[in-house]
Scaffold this motif. Sequence first.
Motif, short mmCIF file in Angstrom:
data_model
loop_
_atom_site.label_atom_id
_atom_site.label_comp_id
_atom_site.label_asym_id
_atom_site.label_seq_id
_atom_site.Cartn_x
_atom_site.Cartn_y
_atom_site.Cartn_z
N LYS A 197 86.14 8.40 38.43
CA LYS A 197 87.48 8.36 39.02
C LYS A 197 88.42 7.58 38.10
CE LYS A 197 86.25 8.65 43.88
NZ LYS A 197 86.30 7.93 45.16
N GLU B 7 83.61 11.57 51.07
CA GLU B 7 84.64 10.71 50.46
C GLU B 7 85.36 9.98 51.58
OE1 GLU B 7 86.78 8.69 48.66
OE2 GLU B 7 86.58 10.14 47.02
N ASP B 8 85.66 8.70 51.39
CA ASP B 8 86.31 7.93 52.45
C ASP B 8 87.80 7.73 52.22
OD1 ASP B 8 85.41 6.21 50.27
OD2 ASP B 8 86.24 4.58 51.47
N GLN C 255 81.21 4.82 46.50
CA GLN C 255 81.65 3.68 47.31
C GLN C 255 82.24 4.17 48.63
OE1 GLN C 255 84.01 1.94 44.04
NE2 GLN C 255 82.72 0.14 44.28
N MET C 256 81.44 4.05 49.69
CA MET C 256 81.89 4.41 51.03
C MET C 256 81.42 3.32 51.99
SD MET C 256 81.29 8.54 51.33
CE MET C 256 79.57 8.55 50.84
N ASP D 282 81.06 10.65 46.90
CA ASP D 282 81.67 9.39 46.51
C ASP D 282 80.59 8.32 46.61
OD1 ASP D 282 83.56 7.39 45.93
OD2 ASP D 282 84.05 7.13 48.05
MN MN Z 1 85.22 5.46 48.31
#
Ligand code: MN
Length: 134
Positions: free
Chosen positions: A117, A22-23, A68-69, A66
């Motif tokens: 999310k 996760e970013d 989207q990183m 996650d």
């Molecule tokens: Mn992300």
Amino acid sequence: MFTSATPLSSSDPTSPLILLAEDNKANIATIASYLQARGYRLVLACNGEEAVALTCSDNPDLILMDIQMPGMDGLEAIKQIRHTCKLSTPIVALTALAMKGDSDRCLKAGADAYVSKPTKLKQLAATIQNLLQS
Ligand code: MN
């Protein structure tokens, strides 16, 4: 607050090890503290490359990915874990993508489940428990 690739707790070495890729720092803090309170051990990755590398080196019992990183995204990391590393580690995709079909893309890439999310922690915990027991 957290550095990546650092084990966060020195709890029972027999408790399941979860890789959290996760970013977003706020999400990391929320999810990590919740899972640690439930007794899981954690290792962190902040992009897809780290997630793939740590999956190979640390052999986690389950991966929270996650999608989207920055750099390599979660979908690509899932594909590499499945096809390049040939690992069947349970993967839960964490996706903010709202469109129908995105969940399908996660599953098609090789994820076992997905949680959208903003992450509902109880739903996440139930999903994790389910996969660890199966
Ligand atoms: Mn992300």
